[in-house]
Structures are given as structure tokens and as C-alpha cells.
Design a protein around this motif. Structure first.
Motif, PDB file in Angstrom:
ATOM      1  N   GLU A  53     -36.197  -8.887  37.221  1.00 32.30           N
ATOM      2  CA  GLU A  53     -34.910  -8.565  37.424  1.00 32.30           C
ATOM      3  C   GLU A  53     -34.600  -7.461  36.817  1.00 32.30           C
ATOM      4  N   GLN A  56     -35.259  -4.661  39.400  1.00 32.57           N
ATOM      5  CA  GLN A  56     -34.128  -4.718  40.366  1.00 32.57           C
ATOM      6  C   GLN A  56     -32.978  -3.939  40.072  1.00 32.57           C
ATOM      7  N   THR A  57     -32.486  -4.317  38.658  1.00 30.96           N
ATOM      8  CA  THR A  57     -31.565  -3.584  38.275  1.00 30.96           C
ATOM      9  C   THR A  57     -31.746  -1.969  38.147  1.00 30.96           C
ATOM     10  N   LYS A  59     -33.655  -0.219  39.974  1.00 25.71           N
ATOM     11  CA  LYS A  59     -33.703   0.280  41.169  1.00 25.71           C
ATOM     12  C   LYS A  59     -32.254   0.565  41.686  1.00 25.71           C
ATOM     13  N   ARG A  60     -31.249  -0.326  41.366  1.00 26.60           N
ATOM     14  CA  ARG A  60     -29.867  -0.005  41.677  1.00 26.60           C
ATOM     15  C   ARG A  60     -29.289   1.143  40.792  1.00 26.60           C
ATOM     16  N   GLY A  61     -29.954   1.725  39.879  1.00 23.75           N
ATOM     17  CA  GLY A  61     -29.456   2.871  39.130  1.00 23.75           C
ATOM     18  C   GLY A  61     -29.062   2.776  37.941  1.00 23.75           C
ATOM     19  N   PHE A  62     -29.263   1.422  37.528  1.00 25.87           N
ATOM     20  CA  PHE A  62     -28.658   1.097  36.163  1.00 25.87           C
ATOM     21  C   PHE A  62     -29.953   1.448  35.025  1.00 25.87           C
ATOM     22  N   GLU A  64     -30.715   4.305  33.902  1.00 25.03           N
ATOM     23  CA  GLU A  64     -31.170   5.906  34.419  1.00 25.03           C
ATOM     24  C   GLU A  64     -30.685   6.677  32.859  1.00 25.03           C
TER      25      GLU A  64
END
Length: 64
Positions: A53, A56-57, A59-62, A64
Motif C-alpha cells: 500500500e 502504491q501511495t 507511485k501516486r506521488g506522495f 516525494e
């Protein structure tokens, strides 16, 4: 950081951390952003998020 080598290796293999430079003795050299990311991973994991999880988070940009 209180993590085993195996956990750090797992984080890198899962794409949670970028592979970092190593010293001649084989120690990983993490910069400040990597340390913050490790702290975030550990915090989220303690709050019940699986490593998948978290990945995946990220990968969505959170995170960075």
C-alpha cells in the motif's frame, strides 16, 4: 535507523527506496531525503499500511 540490512534491501527491491551509494566497507550512505522517506515508511507501516500500500501511495506521488 534501527532497521536490519534485510529490511533496507527489501525497501530498495520494492521500489520504496532508491539504491544508494555504498562505502568501501559496504555501508549504505543515505542522504537526508532518504532518511525522511524511511521514517515515513516506518510511520505508515506502524499505522497499519502494508508495504504494498505504501508503494502504491508513493507511485501516486506522495512521499516525494
Amino acid at each position: 535507523m534501527g532497521l536490519t540490512n534485510q529490511m533496507l534491501h527489501l525497501y530498495c527491491n520494492m521500489g520504496l527506496l532508491k539504491e544508494v551509494k555504498k562505502t568501501g566497507a559496504g555501508y549504505r550512505m543515505f542522504d537526508e531525503s532518504a532518511v525522511r522517506r524511511i521514517q515515513l515508511i516506518r510511520t505508515l507501516n506502524r499505522r497499519g499500511y502494508s508495504l504494498r500500500e505504501i508503494r502504491q501511495t508513493f507511485k501516486r506521488g506522495f512521499g516525494e
